[in-house]
Structures are given as C-alpha cells and as structure tokens.
Design a protein around this motif. Structure first.
Motif, PDB file in Angstrom:
ATOM      1  N   THR A 188      -5.198   1.777  -0.936  1.00  0.00           N
ATOM      2  CA  THR A 188      -4.843   0.365  -0.779  1.00  0.00           C
ATOM      3  C   THR A 188      -4.539   0.063   0.675  1.00  0.00           C
ATOM      4  O   THR A 188      -4.968  -0.972   1.207  1.00  0.00           O
ATOM      5  N   GLY A 224       0.812  -1.212   0.000  1.00  0.00           N
ATOM      6  CA  GLY A 224       0.000   0.000   0.000  1.00  0.00           C
ATOM      7  C   GLY A 224       0.848   1.265   0.000  1.00  0.00           C
ATOM      8  O   GLY A 224       0.369   2.332   0.394  1.00  0.00           O
ATOM      9  N   ILE A 281     -10.208  -4.093  -4.451  1.00  0.00           N
ATOM     10  CA  ILE A 281      -9.387  -5.009  -3.641  1.00  0.00           C
ATOM     11  C   ILE A 281      -9.083  -6.290  -4.387  1.00  0.00           C
ATOM     12  O   ILE A 281      -8.087  -6.952  -4.126  1.00  0.00           O
ATOM     13  N   HIS A 324      -0.427  -2.996 -10.703  1.00  0.00           N
ATOM     14  CA  HIS A 324      -1.657  -2.924  -9.917  1.00  0.00           C
ATOM     15  C   HIS A 324      -2.305  -4.285  -9.691  1.00  0.00           C
ATOM     16  O   HIS A 324      -3.140  -4.440  -8.811  1.00  0.00           O
ATOM     17  N   GLU A 371      -5.062  -4.060  -6.454  1.00  0.00           N
ATOM     18  CA  GLU A 371      -4.191  -3.816  -5.307  1.00  0.00           C
ATOM     19  C   GLU A 371      -3.074  -4.847  -5.202  1.00  0.00           C
ATOM     20  O   GLU A 371      -2.456  -4.995  -4.154  1.00  0.00           O
TER      21      GLU A 371
END
Lengths: 349, 349, 349, 349
Positions: free
Chosen positions: B61, A233, B86, D131, B90
């Motif tokens: 994220t 993240g 999600i 991603h 991510e």
C-alpha cells in the motif's frame, strides 16, 4: 565508538530469535494471528490498562503522526517543545497525517516544556475564535531530545495544564524505556496515571528491528486509528513479524534490561567527560544521550580515531582554533560496550 | 491447505538468513549503509536501468500510494481497473497520499484494462477543462487481482494509450515476479521498455517479511519521492533490514524461483479443479491465484477438512442448496506444497 | 468612531455603481466575459507586467492560501513574520491549501521581518536533509499587521535573502494600496522589481465588497493556480461581479485615492493621540492603522461614547486601575471622516 | 437566446437593490451584523427548523464540498449519482475538502439515483472491513443534472436506504428552488422531513450574485463547519453583502417567483421543441433545463442566429450530415424572456 545514534545498532539477539521462531507455518495476516493478539494483551498488562487499544507500526514517525491525527482535528494546534522530534525530525509527517495542523512551539530547558510556558502558549492560541487555529492537543517527548527525562510528577504537571483546556496529551516515547528506568516508576505511573491519553511506545531504538506500539489508553478512537493506519500504508500483512519483535522485546523484561544498559553506558560516558578539564555537559544525562562541549582538538583526535557521533548542532566545523569548545551529541544503546566508552574517554583526555 | 492468501506464508529461509546475517555490528541508518546501496545497484542491474531511482518501503500500500502521489497532482485522475488493489483494498491510501486524487475506473475482463475502454475513459475525463478533474496517470496491476497477467505487449498497448494523452504509467507489481515468470520476459521488457515509468516491485507476498521496492525509471521525481516517503513515516531508521530482505530475495534469482514454484502450484491446483465435474474456472490461471466455482457441497467438505481460502465475493454462504456452485479464490505461495494441493483436490472430488 | 477594522466599512459608491452597471444582460460565466478579461489587462498595465497571470478571488484568506499552495510544496516551510495574517488570522488556511506546510516564524519590529533574522531562520531550516521540512517560500505582509510598511528597498532586501536560497517570495497585500501610497513608489517597484513573485492584491479592505486579485508575475504556475482556485470553490460563476468591483476600484486610480484618504485619517488620528499626555504610539503609523497605549480611564470614556476599536491584545480589561495604560488598535478606512477623528480625540483628551 | 446556463444571467433587480440598501454605514464584520443574523432566522422559519445551523458561502462548489467535509471522514465513501455536480463539475473539490474521500457512483435514469442501485452500491462498499473505504454519506442533487426532480417521496426513499446504513444525506440544491416549485411541496417536506441532514441551498443560479446557504438541520456539526469555512477562505469579512443578497432573495418569496418563471420558460421551450418533427426530449423537463435532440441542420441555423446553448455532451460537432440528430442542453433562468423562447423555436422549425 558508535555513538552516532541508537539506530545504528542492530537487533538484540533475543528479538532476532523471536523473529525466527515466529516464522513457522501459515498464520492469519493483518494482526489476526495469535501472537499479535497476545502482544496486545501483554502490553495491556504491562500498562495496567485492560481497556487500552494497542496497535503496532513500523516507525516512530508513523506512531507519532498517526497519534496526532487521532487526537486532534486539522485545525487543532499541537503544543510541543521547540525541539520535539515531531517538529524537527519528521519532515512534516504530523502536518501530513493530521491534514494540516499547526505545531505551536513551547520553550523550556533540556527540551522539556515548562508548565508555565505551556499554559501561556495554550492560553495565547485560539483567543481570536474562528480566525485562529484552535487548541488541539499536547505532545510530550520522554526521554527528551536533549537526553533529559520528565518524572511522572512532571508529566502530571503538564497534563494538568492540558486538562485546564480539556486537551488530550500524547507522549512520544521513542525512548520510553530509557525514561522509565531512569525515573524508576511503573509504565502506568509514567503514562495514564499521570494523564497521558496516547503513547508512542518505542521499540526500534532499544533493540528491535522496526516496531513501535501506539497505546490509546482511551480506546474511543480505536477504529479511527485503525483506518488511519491502513490509509497510511502501515498495516502489515505479515503482521506476525511486528508482533514477534514486540513479544521478544517484552519477554522477561528484556526491554527494561536493554534500556538500563544503554543508560548505564551513557552515565559512564557522561561522568568520564565531565571529569576532563575543558569539557562540560550541556544537559543532564538522564537517559542514553550525552550532550557535552569540549575542545576542538579533542574532537579532531576522536574523529581521527574513528569515533562516530554528531557535532550538535550540525553547522560546527572541525576546522578552526584548537582550543575552542564544540558541542556534540553521543548516543548509547543496548549494544554499547564498556570498551567503546573507555576508548572514547582515553582519546578525550 | 493454506490458500487464503500468499501473505499467510512466512519468510523464505534464505531471506530469514539474510536478515540474521545483516545483524552484525553498527551500520549507518536511513539507507546510508553498504547493503542498502548495493540493493539499489542490484535492482538497477536486474532492470537494465542504471539511472533509475530505487526506494524500499515496508508495504505494498505504501509503495502504490507513494508512487501515485509522485506521478500525479491532487487534481489528476488515476485511471485503473475497477478491481485494482488501489481502488478496492487500500482504504483510500492513494487518495490520502495524493491529497485527494480521484480514481477513475476502467473495465475489462480478468481485471485487465481493455485498451479501448482505457482510451474512452481518459478521453471522457477532463473534457470540461477547469471544471473537471484532469487526466493524471494510469495504474496497471500485474499480475491482476483476478490472477491473470498482462504480457509485455499488452502492457505496451496500455502505455501507448496513456502516451497519447502524455500520462505516466505506474505498475502495481505486488505479484510482479509471478507475472514475470508467467510471461517469460525480462524485467525491463515488462516495465520501462513497454512504457512503465514507476513500478511497485513486490517482495512481501513472494517470501519476504515486509519489503517492496519502488523503482522510478525516470528519476526526475526522486527527491520528491524521498520526501513523501519520510512524511509518510516509511523511511526506516534500521534500513539495513529492509535491504537485507531484498538482497536475499534477489540473490541467485531466488525471487524468480519462489514465483515459479507458486505459479506451478496454482497451475496444478487449477488443472485439478478443472477436471472435477461441476467445477469450472472463473479466470485463466496465469500466476498464483485460482478463481473457480464448484458446488456448495464441495466447499462444505473442504471447510470441514480445514482448507483455508475465501469465498469470492465474500457475501456467499455455505448455507443453502448443496449443488449450487459457489465461487472461490485460492492463492498459492512460495510455501505451498504438493501435498496441500493433493489433499485439496481429494476433498473436492 | 468606527475604528474596529477597515472591513466594517461598506463599499465605495463608485464600486457599487460599477456593480450595477455590470448587471446588464447575459455574459459568459467563469471569467470569460469581456470585463473580466479587461481587468486582467488593466492590472498587467498597472503593474507593468504584460506576462503576469491574474486571478480574482473573493477573500484575502483565499488569495493568500492559494498563493502559498502555488509557490511551495507540502513539505516546504513558509517563512513569515510571527504576526503575519497567514500565521495568526486564517485558522490554518495556508496549511489546508498547501497540504500541510509548516509556517516557520521570523521576528522583527513592527511586524516586519528583519533580513538577518530571516536569513538565520532559513539557514537553520532544512539542515537535516530528508528529516526536516524543506525550505519553501517567503511571505511578506505589506502593510504589516502593525501598521508599518516595507519600502521597496526593504522588500528587495528580504527578496535578496530569499534569492540566496532560491526561494520564491509572496506578498500579502491585503492593504497593498495603503503601503504603496505611503511608500510613494510604483506598483512594479513595490513588487516584481523588488523580487516578488506572487502578490495578493487587496480590494476588500479598501472599498470593495469582496474581491482580491492574485498576480503571479511569473506565469509558469498559472494553470495550476486555476485548478487550485476551482478546487477551493473560489471560481465564481457570475465572475463579472468580481471583475466589476475590481474595474471600479482601479478606474481613475480610485484605489489609490481611497488608500490616501485612509492613510491621511490614520496620520491625523496618530498625531492627535501622540499629543495627548499619557498616550504613546506602539508602532509607527505608516498606513491606516494606529497602535497606541493610553490610560484605562480614557478607554472607558471612549467606550462610553460609542467608539469602536479593539484593545490589542484582546486580553486586556477595562476593569482596573484608571491610570494604567492599555494598548489599542484603531483602523481607518476609505469611509473614515474627519468628524470621527475629531470626536475620538476630544474624548481622549 | 441565452440558454448556455442559468449563470450567464445577471442579478435580479430586487436583489441588486438589497445590496445597495445594505451599503449604509459601518456594520460588524464576519456575520455579526443584524442582517446576517436576520437571514439565519428567516431561513430557519422557511425551513421550519428553529435549531438548524445556517451559513452563507459564495459558491455552490464551496457549499457542496464543505457540506461533504462536515458529513463524512476522509475514509468515508460519498455515494452520489454518476452525473452529480460533485463528481463531474467541481474539479475534485469534495476530495480536497474532505481530505481524500472517494466518490462512489450510483446509476439511475435522468441523473436520479435508483434506490435499489443505491442500496446495492452501499452494501457492496466497505464489506472488506479495514481494507476498504468505509460507508460515509449520500449526496442527492435536486433538481438533477438532467433537469429532472426528486419528489419528497423519492427523496425519502433514498434517505431510508441511507438510514439502513446509518449514513447522513446531503442535498445539492444549487437549483433547489426550481425543484421545490416543481414538486409543489414545502421546503421542510423536501428536506429534513424526508431525511436530509444538510442542504446546499442555491441562490446564485436563481438570481443572486454569488451566495448559497448551507443548512445543517442537525446542528451538531456547526462549529466544525464554521472552522472549515474559515480554513477554506469562505468566511466573508463584509458578510453583510452575502446576507443582503440572501435577504433580497427570500423577501416576499422572490426566490420562488424567480424559479417559477424559469421553470415556466423551460416548460414552454420543451413543449415547443417536442412539437417539432425530428426532435425529441432526452429527459423529462421538470425544472429549468431542457435536454433534447434535433437535427444538425437545426443546430446550424440556431447557431447562425446567435443562440447560445451547449451541445451535450460536448464532443459532438456541427460538421457532418445535416439530418443527424445532435443532443443539446438549454437552460432557462429568471431572466429568460418569452421572446427568446419564441425566437428559438422559430429557428428550430
């Protein structure tokens, strides 16, 4: 008298200006903008490392934990000093990011690993083959958690020990600039020329808002690092604002100027404390932290006057016999003023 | 014509001003400063949730993955839409932070989970007892990845299904403000009154630099969340600058104004596209994203004119028969101008 | 002269017979068969713990690592002796199963944690709040890795320290039977009555083929434990064969008889070595391991005669001055014979 | 009438005899004994793979999860059939061992992945770069969870798709012997000659007590696998007893004989069911599992007569209209008798 930490200071004006300047118009996200690319190039130049992989993350804990994860496997021991930030101050972030590595602790004065102690500790680890955690990597903190620094020669000596066991070496440089100007060497001499493979290059404590660079001098782990950063993240969508901080930090060697100031303030504070009867330094003052012991009565007076710093370790008390010496940590920063130092010393006397 | 994403826009001026204003003097680090505390209070007020635990993190994220980790165990399935951020965007951050949870995918039009599909999917999962992953939690994205929104009633319907199985529900609100102003309800109605336990409250896409709040309406997991945030490297030392962004964002309902503007621009763009012969919408335009198909020739002209947006899905090509329709995603933001819309539509016609 | 380890011995005949007897017909898998249930009941009786949750796993490492994972969070420190098996001999299995816990090491003679050292170490850990790993649990090894035992009183003293900090305590009882018969107390006295919450109850080293029981005296973590066991791949489909081993082991107190024999052999070996000029014990012999130092010349003669045992630590060499003492570990087992002892001692003299 | 699973059967007599025979004297632990080494050699011979790395573990879940962990990174997607054991029956063990990989599901009849569906699914995954989770590996189950088999040609077709994306392929061979004798090919043809890199070679379901071999045809990941096995708690100290089972299983091609018997019993059962009016097969019977639907009344009679098998899926009920067909799974094993089949069919008619 703000000596609690270098992270209580704000952002250096030039860096704040760089943030404002970066706020014009639309730019590509996730680091694909021009300034983000320029910062990578600039750091490669500064480190004389044209092949290095360079990534920005917002915190020092992220920089360190991601670096560890890139450099070792879950079963690899991370050799570090007993007082390293990764051991004491990151709530187990390295263990989390690596998938369960074990930090194996090494001793040494002034929070510096002794090369012989490092060799013994590495040699002792993993002798039992499959039954033990394996030898994974070494992590060096420069400047150390005790305000001392490793010279390039000392870094090289530790890296040589690591090299005997074919282990990569990481440097936690949350206060890299402070160590560098203290040592008086080049960034390359302090890092890859001495054998460092990965560096957490600190910005936050030295005048940025929240940015650190991870520099992988051997770029073979670059893509893996990017994936780990994203999974953690830590890939910013508006990445330009990490880049702008770093650009402002590097522009005109601001980063070195800020560190020189912080170190000078610490030197002045340290000298002043040393001159006070009943006070003595606990570690040499080589960067921007001063560790000293002086009588409880002086601490009381400083507290009454509003001085902010930590008794170190925490579990000492202002209550008790007045003459008993208590140990303390005072941290200076780019924002520390001569007046703060003078006021502090006046209360101490 | 910047429609690639709402994260290519910069920082709203009032938020940048708040950052500058926060840069005065020394303040306590790690969230112990006054502004950090005030932001928590303000968010509790806005959400009519005086007991809620509120934390700031720098990325969406991080907000989502930490929320998932707090709400379920490593063996708990996370029920979400097949196109949830999600799941798709991510890089496995939820799996990383939870310690290996499985995302179990639910279908539904416009990237909205259908309540019946959710019930069937939950019921199907974990029937085999110890041999299966267990039912863990539900995650709802609002606004959705297809630019639609859930009304509070629709959120409540999904939460009711989750409640049948005693599962907590998380809302990914990276575009929460856009959904809220579209639905015309209160923040409380959209969240805890409908049954939401944890919210990722987005700031970055809607004019901030890089900040999201995680709001745990049931604070029982608060301390665990703090530890997870620290281990993830997401606890900022100069936390005041996360707080200042959020404070500026909330001040005078700026966050709602910014979202209203972005939504209005999307509505205008959507209406304009719909009116073009050969173009049609792929999803209803309910927030700040427009999904539409129109002929390849129009795409070519827009690209030639410098319009930035994505063909969606990515694997379409500008090469090919001119009349063939290609689908695309256009995202508006707080910074989108009427001129951009007009120019875009002029090229489309 | 098989003293390398108690795991080089085979399976006690009665246990092998129990395995054969269990091989009749079809039975339910995964522990739903009658014998699996009966073993749970029997262990509850033996430990006077009718509420305890009891699970079988195939290895000691699995028993320990799963117990740690059940008793602490990823950010919880596990306090154990520097020489504990979980620290030195499991290749980081506790770190893996817990999701990255840190083992924090405690000193003490004979691989026994000193209660004062434990208290100091716990008190030192986690003082920095969110920045540190938190206090998680304590793990005690009985018998210890140095062949000593904790009495129930000594276990209680450590549990009392843990209780001051509200930490659960695990006992690694890979050699539990050896410790128990040495202490001369009941299983309950050695465990839950002294404050133990979870026990790895060893079978493998004491005559089984490959089975350990995990006993959770507080069953609140039972279902979580079952899920962790399954996720770890330790839930046997033909579970009856784990149960049969354990049933045979417990039947007629075989487990205690086997341990008494092993301990008696160690006592004899220990006494014999002590009587040899130039030899001396390194730790008290209280279970089935003897640690002693004697001249290199004697080691050479024993090796020439085929004696199997380890120089301890490993990095000593048979090459060198003949009179220099080398330290060694000799482990006895249920299968050790008087003849082996006599032959060993004859070569030593 | 024991058709609940092949794991309700016991141990084949010759394998139990091998266990007893292995119980003589002391041998080296952890796989360093002669029989453990001989089993490795024997498996290399059987698979015509002199370089292969071979390891024994006690359960199929351990074999699969460790194989996945060795073949992909935490951010690597594992492509498998929607009904694969690793997806549906291991409580997330692959996610646990890999550190959070995502299982991406592929469709196809009879629990066999369709090569086109596999290609589409792989191509769809990871298109978004950083991603997305990345493309990691493919896992094929043979025989499948629906009792069908892949021929070597079908395995090769899937491996060819994987190869297009440079992905390694694992085979879950919990019922490898059943698939092999059904296909009538050599072990090498079914595995590495078709492109398989790692195999979970099942023993437990086909007459062993609890042992599976992991065969890494490319040994480059051997040491990593050993470390992962140890960290998982799956390295047996008395390893000879895993080896003895496997030796007995392989001796004189017992493993093939046992599988031929189980398959023949399934074929007989399948044929008998097919011949009953109102019954029909749900999948082809190609190994030792029969999936069929027949009227509820017949199920009731079979249950009353004590037949053990599962309604499949579980959530059907014996309560309801008598003529309604319910689907069921019947599994045969090395221990299934002609009498059981005859009795079952007599009740069905």
């Amino acid at each position: 008298m703000h000596f609690a930490s270098d992270n209580t200071a704000g952002v250096a004006p030039a860096i704040m200006a760089a943030l404002s300047a970066a706020n014009a118009g639309h730019v590509a996200s996730y680091g694909a903008d021009a300034q983000s690319k320029a910062v990578v190039t600039r750091l490669r130049e500064i480190f004389e490392a044209p092949e290095a992989a360079v990534y920005l993350v917002p915190t020092g804990t992220a920089a360190n934990a991601l670096s560890c994860a890139a450099l070792t496997q879950p079963w690899g021991a991370i050799f570090c000093h007993r007082n390293a930030h990764i051991e004491e101050d990151e709530c187990g972030a390295p263990e989390f990011y690596t998938g369960g590595s074990k930090l194996v602790l090494v001793d040494g004065a002034d929070a510096k690993m002794d090369p012989q102690a490092l060799r013994r500790t590495i040699a002792h680890t993993g002798r039992g083959g499959i039954h033990n955690v394996q030898r994974g990597m070494v992590s060096i903190t420069n400047a150390t958690e005790a305000g001392a620094i490793y010279t390039p020669e000392e870094v090289a000596a530790l890296c040589a020990v690591a090299q005997e066991f074919k282990l990569p070496v990481h440097m936690d440089g949350a206060r890299f600039a402070n160590a560098l100007v203290s040592a008086g060497c080049t960034p390359a001499e302090m890092t890859w020329k001495a054998g460092i493979e990965a560096l957490s290059f600190g910005g936050t404590k030295n005048g940025c808002m929240g940015v650190e660079a991870v520099i992988l001098f051997d770029p073979k782990r670059a893509w893996e690092f990017e994936l780990r950063r994203k999974r953690g993240g830590h890939l910013f969508s508006k990445h330009r604002f990490l880049a702008a901080q770093m650009a402002g930090y590097l522009e005109g060697d601001l980063w070195l100027d800020l560190a020189r100031h912080a170190n000078a303030m610490a030197a002045k504070l340290s000298a002043g404390i040393s001159a006070v009867p009943g006070a003595h330094l606990l570690h040499p003052t080589q960067a921007n932290e001063v560790f000293a012991a002086f009588p409880r009565s002086a601490h009381r007076q400083l507290h009454a006057a509003g001085a902010a710093y930590y008794l170190w370790p925490f579990d000492q008390s202002l209550e008790g016999e007045a003459s008993e010496p208590l140990s303390a940590r005072m941290v200076t920063s780019w924002a520390t003023t001569e007046e703060e130092i003078a006021t502090f010393l006046s209360h101490l006397k």
